[in-house]
Design a protein around this motif. Structure first.
Motif, mmCIF file in Angstrom:
data_model
loop_
_atom_site.group_PDB
_atom_site.id
_atom_site.type_symbol
_atom_site.label_atom_id
_atom_site.label_comp_id
_atom_site.label_asym_id
_atom_site.label_seq_id
_atom_site.Cartn_x
_atom_site.Cartn_y
_atom_site.Cartn_z
ATOM 1 N N ARG A 69 0.834 -1.206 0.000
ATOM 2 C CA ARG A 69 0.000 0.000 0.000
ATOM 3 C C ARG A 69 0.867 1.254 0.000
ATOM 4 N NH1 ARG A 69 -3.962 -2.591 4.201
ATOM 5 N NH2 ARG A 69 -1.955 -2.829 5.192
ATOM 6 N N ALA A 70 2.031 1.167 0.603
ATOM 7 C CA ALA A 70 2.974 2.287 0.649
ATOM 8 C C ALA A 70 4.357 1.725 0.366
ATOM 9 C CB ALA A 70 2.941 2.964 2.009
ATOM 10 N N ALA A 71 5.181 2.508 -0.307
ATOM 11 C CA ALA A 71 6.508 2.003 -0.661
ATOM 12 C C ALA A 71 7.489 3.149 -0.857
ATOM 13 C CB ALA A 71 6.439 1.177 -1.943
ATOM 14 N N GLN A 72 8.746 2.831 -0.645
ATOM 15 C CA GLN A 72 9.864 3.714 -0.961
ATOM 16 C C GLN A 72 10.475 3.157 -2.238
ATOM 17 O OE1 GLN A 72 11.438 6.498 0.337
ATOM 18 N NE2 GLN A 72 12.901 6.323 -1.330
ATOM 19 N N ILE A 73 10.510 3.935 -3.297
ATOM 20 C CA ILE A 73 11.067 3.488 -4.563
ATOM 21 C C ILE A 73 12.412 4.171 -4.767
ATOM 22 C CG2 ILE A 73 10.756 3.468 -7.063
ATOM 23 C CD1 ILE A 73 7.792 3.249 -6.605
ATOM 24 N N ASN A 74 13.448 3.363 -4.878
ATOM 25 C CA ASN A 74 14.801 3.864 -5.134
ATOM 26 C C ASN A 74 15.102 3.646 -6.609
ATOM 27 O OD1 ASN A 74 15.185 4.422 -2.373
ATOM 28 N ND2 ASN A 74 15.687 2.283 -2.028
ATOM 29 N N LEU B 74 4.022 -0.851 -12.353
ATOM 30 C CA LEU B 74 4.246 -1.562 -11.090
ATOM 31 C C LEU B 74 2.921 -1.869 -10.398
ATOM 32 C CD1 LEU B 74 7.283 0.434 -9.635
ATOM 33 C CD2 LEU B 74 7.319 -1.847 -10.661
ATOM 34 N N VAL B 75 1.985 -0.946 -10.500
ATOM 35 C CA VAL B 75 0.650 -1.175 -9.934
ATOM 36 C C VAL B 75 -0.073 -2.253 -10.744
ATOM 37 C CG1 VAL B 75 -1.607 -0.138 -9.458
ATOM 38 C CG2 VAL B 75 0.493 1.159 -8.999
ATOM 39 N N ASP B 76 -0.038 -2.142 -12.062
ATOM 40 C CA ASP B 76 -0.688 -3.138 -12.925
ATOM 41 C C ASP B 76 -0.109 -4.532 -12.716
ATOM 42 O OD1 ASP B 76 -2.113 -1.021 -13.977
ATOM 43 O OD2 ASP B 76 -0.952 -0.922 -15.837
ATOM 44 N N GLY B 77 1.191 -4.597 -12.465
ATOM 45 C CA GLY B 77 1.867 -5.880 -12.289
ATOM 46 C C GLY B 77 1.685 -6.499 -10.919
ATOM 47 N N GLY B 78 1.127 -5.748 -9.969
ATOM 48 C CA GLY B 78 0.840 -6.307 -8.657
ATOM 49 C C GLY B 78 1.869 -6.031 -7.584
ATOM 50 N N ALA B 79 2.865 -5.221 -7.852
ATOM 51 C CA ALA B 79 3.853 -4.901 -6.815
ATOM 52 C C ALA B 79 3.276 -3.918 -5.803
ATOM 53 C CB ALA B 79 5.116 -4.326 -7.434
ATOM 54 N N LEU B 80 2.420 -3.027 -6.279
ATOM 55 C CA LEU B 80 1.820 -1.989 -5.440
ATOM 56 C C LEU B 80 0.306 -2.056 -5.571
ATOM 57 C CD1 LEU B 80 4.088 0.905 -6.723
ATOM 58 C CD2 LEU B 80 4.412 -0.369 -4.611
ATOM 59 N N SER B 81 -0.406 -1.763 -4.479
ATOM 60 C CA SER B 81 -1.865 -1.749 -4.569
ATOM 61 C C SER B 81 -2.355 -0.469 -5.247
ATOM 62 C CB SER B 81 -2.507 -1.914 -3.198
ATOM 63 O OG SER B 81 -2.131 -0.866 -2.344
ATOM 64 N N ASP B 82 -1.657 0.627 -5.048
ATOM 65 C CA ASP B 82 -1.914 1.876 -5.779
ATOM 66 C C ASP B 82 -0.659 2.732 -5.683
ATOM 67 O OD1 ASP B 82 -1.949 3.612 -3.453
ATOM 68 O OD2 ASP B 82 -3.988 2.954 -3.068
ATOM 69 N N ASP B 83 -0.661 3.838 -6.399
ATOM 70 C CA ASP B 83 0.544 4.678 -6.403
ATOM 71 C C ASP B 83 0.336 5.987 -5.657
ATOM 72 O OD1 ASP B 83 -1.143 5.839 -8.223
ATOM 73 O OD2 ASP B 83 0.293 5.875 -9.870
ATOM 74 N N ASN B 84 -0.580 5.999 -4.705
ATOM 75 C CA ASN B 84 -0.860 7.226 -3.964
ATOM 76 C C ASN B 84 0.075 7.456 -2.784
ATOM 77 O OD1 ASN B 84 -2.981 7.886 -5.661
ATOM 78 N ND2 ASN B 84 -4.451 6.727 -4.447
ATOM 79 N N GLN B 85 0.643 6.405 -2.215
ATOM 80 C CA GLN B 85 1.484 6.556 -1.034
ATOM 81 C C GLN B 85 2.911 6.101 -1.325
ATOM 82 O OE1 GLN B 85 -0.236 4.863 2.462
ATOM 83 N NE2 GLN B 85 -2.207 5.792 2.112
ATOM 84 N N LEU B 86 3.513 6.730 -2.301
ATOM 85 C CA LEU B 86 4.879 6.393 -2.680
ATOM 86 C C LEU B 86 5.804 7.544 -2.350
ATOM 87 C CD1 LEU B 86 4.337 4.864 -6.222
ATOM 88 C CD2 LEU B 86 4.508 3.663 -4.057
ATOM 89 N N THR B 87 7.022 7.204 -2.002
ATOM 90 C CA THR B 87 8.088 8.193 -1.914
ATOM 91 C C THR B 87 9.185 7.743 -2.862
ATOM 92 O OG1 THR B 87 9.024 7.054 -0.006
ATOM 93 C CG2 THR B 87 7.594 8.919 0.447
#
Length: 127
Positions: A70-75, A101-114
């Motif tokens: 649901r939330a992630a840090q993307i480097n 990444l969202v379409d592929g299932g890594a993230l549930s959505d891209d709203n809580q990304l840093t």
């Protein structure tokens, strides 16, 4: 109070700490300073998003069990084919990659990304 790691352990899931995915460099029409025809840009967005989705799915398939984050840090580490781009433009050019990444299932959505742009490596440093 239980945190996400405790919940994962209770459910018998492996702790999700990192996922490394290598995707193609964004093509020229995805960069903000380019001015392509709208149809050319749309085609590039669709292709980049689709390729990233496929790469993400194959990376996740190798893991025992994966729950979309649901939330992630993307480097981000960019390996540029030419001169190094402006960091703000690089993040903007990666929008369709993040959607993949969202379409592929890594993230549930891209709203809580840093985002962290760890490095921009010109071709001479990685070739």
């Amino acid at each position: 109070m239980h945190n996400a790691a405790d919940k994962s352990q209770r459910l018998g899931l492996a702790a999700q700490t990192a996922l490394s995915i290598h995707v193609p460099y964004p093509p020229g029409p995805l960069w903000p300073n380019k001015r392509p025809h709208w149809s050319q840009r749309a085609r590039c967005v669709k292709n980049q998003r689709y390729e990233t989705s496929l790469i993400t799915r194959s990376s996740i398939a190798e893991l025992p069990q994966w729950i979309p984050l649901r939330a992630a840090q993307i480097n981000i580490v960019l390996h540029c084919p030419g001169s190094a781009p402006d960091p703000d433009n690089a993040i903007a050019a990666l929008k369709s990659t993040i959607d993949g990444l969202v379409d592929g299932g890594a993230l549930s959505d891209d709203n809580q990304l840093t985002f962290t742009l760890d490095a921009i490596l010109p071709k001479t440093e990685w070739a």
